[in-house]
Scaffold this motif. Structure first.
Motif, PDB file in Angstrom:
ATOM      1  N   GLY A 176       0.785  -1.226   0.000  1.00  0.00           N
ATOM      2  CA  GLY A 176       0.000   0.000   0.000  1.00  0.00           C
ATOM      3  C   GLY A 176       0.817   1.275   0.000  1.00  0.00           C
ATOM      4  N   VAL A 177       2.103   1.192  -0.387  1.00  0.00           N
ATOM      5  CA  VAL A 177       2.909   2.404  -0.495  1.00  0.00           C
ATOM      6  C   VAL A 177       2.274   3.279  -1.577  1.00  0.00           C
ATOM      7  CG1 VAL A 177       5.181   3.342  -1.095  1.00  0.00           C
ATOM      8  CG2 VAL A 177       5.007   1.264   0.300  1.00  0.00           C
ATOM      9  N   ARG A 178       2.093   4.537  -1.259  1.00  0.00           N
ATOM     10  CA  ARG A 178       1.400   5.442  -2.172  1.00  0.00           C
ATOM     11  C   ARG A 178       2.311   5.864  -3.327  1.00  0.00           C
ATOM     12  NH1 ARG A 178      -0.076  10.280   0.302  1.00  0.00           N
ATOM     13  NH2 ARG A 178       1.815  10.053   1.520  1.00  0.00           N
ATOM     14  N   THR A 179       1.729   5.924  -4.519  1.00  0.00           N
ATOM     15  CA  THR A 179       2.448   6.392  -5.702  1.00  0.00           C
ATOM     16  C   THR A 179       3.008   7.785  -5.453  1.00  0.00           C
ATOM     17  OG1 THR A 179       1.062   5.057  -7.156  1.00  0.00           O
ATOM     18  CG2 THR A 179       2.223   6.901  -8.173  1.00  0.00           C
ATOM     19  N   ALA A 180       2.231   8.638  -4.811  1.00  0.00           N
ATOM     20  CA  ALA A 180       2.679  10.012  -4.535  1.00  0.00           C
ATOM     21  C   ALA A 180       3.932  10.023  -3.661  1.00  0.00           C
ATOM     22  CB  ALA A 180       1.558  10.800  -3.859  1.00  0.00           C
ATOM     23  N   THR A 181       4.016   9.103  -2.727  1.00  0.00           N
ATOM     24  CA  THR A 181       5.203   9.024  -1.859  1.00  0.00           C
ATOM     25  C   THR A 181       6.418   8.600  -2.672  1.00  0.00           C
ATOM     26  OG1 THR A 181       3.779   8.426  -0.006  1.00  0.00           O
ATOM     27  CG2 THR A 181       6.132   8.022   0.266  1.00  0.00           C
ATOM     28  N   LEU A 182       6.246   7.597  -3.512  1.00  0.00           N
ATOM     29  CA  LEU A 182       7.340   7.126  -4.356  1.00  0.00           C
ATOM     30  C   LEU A 182       7.806   8.224  -5.311  1.00  0.00           C
ATOM     31  CD1 LEU A 182       5.927   3.581  -5.019  1.00  0.00           C
ATOM     32  CD2 LEU A 182       8.166   4.046  -4.009  1.00  0.00           C
ATOM     33  N   GLU A 183       6.866   8.945  -5.893  1.00  0.00           N
ATOM     34  CA  GLU A 183       7.230   9.996  -6.848  1.00  0.00           C
ATOM     35  C   GLU A 183       7.899  11.178  -6.150  1.00  0.00           C
ATOM     36  OE1 GLU A 183       3.586  10.829  -8.962  1.00  0.00           O
ATOM     37  OE2 GLU A 183       3.816   9.053 -10.232  1.00  0.00           O
ATOM     38  N   ALA A 184       7.437  11.530  -4.970  1.00  0.00           N
ATOM     39  CA  ALA A 184       7.980  12.691  -4.261  1.00  0.00           C
ATOM     40  C   ALA A 184       9.338  12.427  -3.629  1.00  0.00           C
ATOM     41  CB  ALA A 184       6.991  13.157  -3.189  1.00  0.00           C
ATOM     42  N   HIS A 185       9.546  11.196  -3.127  1.00  0.00           N
ATOM     43  CA  HIS A 185      10.746  10.926  -2.326  1.00  0.00           C
ATOM     44  C   HIS A 185      11.648   9.837  -2.891  1.00  0.00           C
ATOM     45  CE1 HIS A 185       8.977  13.455   0.767  1.00  0.00           C
ATOM     46  NE2 HIS A 185       7.863  12.781   0.603  1.00  0.00           N
ATOM     47  N   GLY A 186      11.140   9.025  -3.805  1.00  0.00           N
ATOM     48  CA  GLY A 186      11.900   7.898  -4.329  1.00  0.00           C
ATOM     49  C   GLY A 186      11.797   6.702  -3.412  1.00  0.00           C
ATOM     50  N   ALA A 187      12.096   5.538  -3.960  1.00  0.00           N
ATOM     51  CA  ALA A 187      11.950   4.296  -3.203  1.00  0.00           C
ATOM     52  C   ALA A 187      12.885   4.246  -1.998  1.00  0.00           C
ATOM     53  CB  ALA A 187      12.197   3.091  -4.103  1.00  0.00           C
ATOM     54  N   VAL A 188      14.065   4.854  -2.127  1.00  0.00           N
ATOM     55  CA  VAL A 188      15.021   4.853  -1.024  1.00  0.00           C
ATOM     56  C   VAL A 188      14.820   6.143  -0.228  1.00  0.00           C
ATOM     57  CG1 VAL A 188      17.450   4.716  -0.356  1.00  0.00           C
ATOM     58  CG2 VAL A 188      16.619   3.437  -2.341  1.00  0.00           C
ATOM     59  N   SER A 189      13.882   6.072   0.706  1.00  0.00           N
ATOM     60  CA  SER A 189      13.541   7.235   1.529  1.00  0.00           C
ATOM     61  C   SER A 189      12.890   6.759   2.817  1.00  0.00           C
ATOM     62  CB  SER A 189      12.576   8.159   0.785  1.00  0.00           C
ATOM     63  OG  SER A 189      11.328   7.515   0.565  1.00  0.00           O
ATOM     64  N   GLU A 190      12.984   7.587   3.840  1.00  0.00           N
ATOM     65  CA  GLU A 190      12.339   7.254   5.106  1.00  0.00           C
ATOM     66  C   GLU A 190      10.819   7.229   4.952  1.00  0.00           C
ATOM     67  OE1 GLU A 190      13.903   9.820   8.163  1.00  0.00           O
ATOM     68  OE2 GLU A 190      15.860   8.804   8.136  1.00  0.00           O
ATOM     69  N   ASP A 191      10.290   8.066   4.062  1.00  0.00           N
ATOM     70  CA  ASP A 191       8.844   8.087   3.850  1.00  0.00           C
ATOM     71  C   ASP A 191       8.353   6.738   3.314  1.00  0.00           C
ATOM     72  OD1 ASP A 191       8.006  11.164   4.150  1.00  0.00           O
ATOM     73  OD2 ASP A 191       9.959  11.029   3.179  1.00  0.00           O
ATOM     74  N   VAL A 192       9.090   6.187   2.359  1.00  0.00           N
ATOM     75  CA  VAL A 192       8.717   4.879   1.810  1.00  0.00           C
ATOM     76  C   VAL A 192       8.938   3.784   2.845  1.00  0.00           C
ATOM     77  CG1 VAL A 192       9.313   3.136   0.063  1.00  0.00           C
ATOM     78  CG2 VAL A 192       8.918   5.518  -0.606  1.00  0.00           C
ATOM     79  N   ALA A 193      10.038   3.845   3.596  1.00  0.00           N
ATOM     80  CA  ALA A 193      10.285   2.847   4.644  1.00  0.00           C
ATOM     81  C   ALA A 193       9.147   2.852   5.662  1.00  0.00           C
ATOM     82  CB  ALA A 193      11.623   3.105   5.329  1.00  0.00           C
ATOM     83  N   ARG A 194       8.654   4.042   6.023  1.00  0.00           N
ATOM     84  CA  ARG A 194       7.530   4.161   6.959  1.00  0.00           C
ATOM     85  C   ARG A 194       6.281   3.472   6.393  1.00  0.00           C
ATOM     86  NH1 ARG A 194       6.772   7.732  10.802  1.00  0.00           N
ATOM     87  NH2 ARG A 194       8.325   9.142   9.914  1.00  0.00           N
ATOM     88  N   GLU A 195       5.957   3.783   5.148  1.00  0.00           N
ATOM     89  CA  GLU A 195       4.762   3.195   4.543  1.00  0.00           C
ATOM     90  C   GLU A 195       4.907   1.691   4.346  1.00  0.00           C
ATOM     91  OE1 GLU A 195       3.076   5.351   1.237  1.00  0.00           O
ATOM     92  OE2 GLU A 195       3.311   7.268   2.274  1.00  0.00           O
ATOM     93  N   MET A 196       6.116   1.229   4.068  1.00  0.00           N
ATOM     94  CA  MET A 196       6.352  -0.215   3.949  1.00  0.00           C
ATOM     95  C   MET A 196       6.118  -0.905   5.286  1.00  0.00           C
ATOM     96  SD  MET A 196       9.805  -0.322   1.557  1.00  0.00           S
ATOM     97  CE  MET A 196      10.032  -2.118   1.721  1.00  0.00           C
ATOM     98  N   ALA A 197       6.678  -0.360   6.348  1.00  0.00           N
ATOM     99  CA  ALA A 197       6.525  -0.977   7.677  1.00  0.00           C
ATOM    100  C   ALA A 197       5.069  -0.961   8.119  1.00  0.00           C
ATOM    101  CB  ALA A 197       7.399  -0.250   8.699  1.00  0.00           C
ATOM    102  N   GLU A 198       4.416   0.161   7.934  1.00  0.00           N
ATOM    103  CA  GLU A 198       3.009   0.262   8.331  1.00  0.00           C
ATOM    104  C   GLU A 198       2.134  -0.649   7.478  1.00  0.00           C
ATOM    105  OE1 GLU A 198       2.354   4.492   8.173  1.00  0.00           O
ATOM    106  OE2 GLU A 198       3.345   4.812  10.121  1.00  0.00           O
ATOM    107  N   GLY A 199       2.448  -0.764   6.189  1.00  0.00           N
ATOM    108  CA  GLY A 199       1.703  -1.662   5.307  1.00  0.00           C
ATOM    109  C   GLY A 199       1.870  -3.116   5.702  1.00  0.00           C
TER     110      GLY A 199
END
Length: 156
Positions: A60-83
């Motif tokens: 459930g990582v959001r496309t907007a998060t990936l586009e804004a920060h890239g896959a290697v980012s704390e924002d994506v890591a957060r969404e991955m863990a929460e997902g």
């Protein structure tokens, strides 16, 4: 340094089930945990989400998060863990996304790994570790060790 056996023992003591969400390690954290006999009573599941599509579809990582920060980012890591937490029977989930190498860029260098740790009822912890250009295998091994240490601290 915490071992997989110690993490599992602590999870067993507290009655906590664990899930993993892995990109750059390709399942090595799950592998370390399941190498220990009897791990099935506390290890729930592992998500290997190497591609961005897998991160979106499975976690459930959001496309907007990936586009804004890239896959290697704390924002994506957060969404991955929460997902992983939301899509499992676990109460504790660790996520990793990084650049094991070779390669990288001046903005996202080789050896950068972002970690997420989601725990039921607690704020999600995120952090970035710069392992440096020590080689793909060593970055992946160091990532597994750090992820196990994060799990151990959460269970202490």
């Amino acid at each position: 340094m915490a071992t997989a056996a110690e993490v599992l023992q602590a999870a067993r003591y507290w009655g906590v089930r664990i899930a993993t969400a892995e990109s750059c390690t390709g399942g090595l954290i799950s592998g370390a945990l399941t190498d220990v006999a009897g791990s099935s009573d506390v290890f729930d599941r592992g998500f290997v989400t190497y591609s961005n599509a897998a991160k979106r579809e499975m976690l459930g990582v959001r496309t907007a998060t990936l586009e804004a920060h890239g896959a290697v980012s704390e924002d994506v890591a957060r969404e991955m863990a929460e997902g992983a937490l939301e899509r499992s029977a676990a109460q504790l989930a660790v996520a990793v996304t990084g650049i094991a190498g070779p390669g990288g860029s001046e903005f996202k260098p080789e050896g950068r790994v972002c970690f997420g740790l989601a725990q039921a009822g607690k704020p999600t912890l995120v952090e970035t570790v710069e392992f440096g250009p020590i080689g793909r295998g060593k970055v992946r091994a160091a990532t597994v060790e750090h992820a196990l240490a994060l799990l151990a601290r959460a269970l202490a």
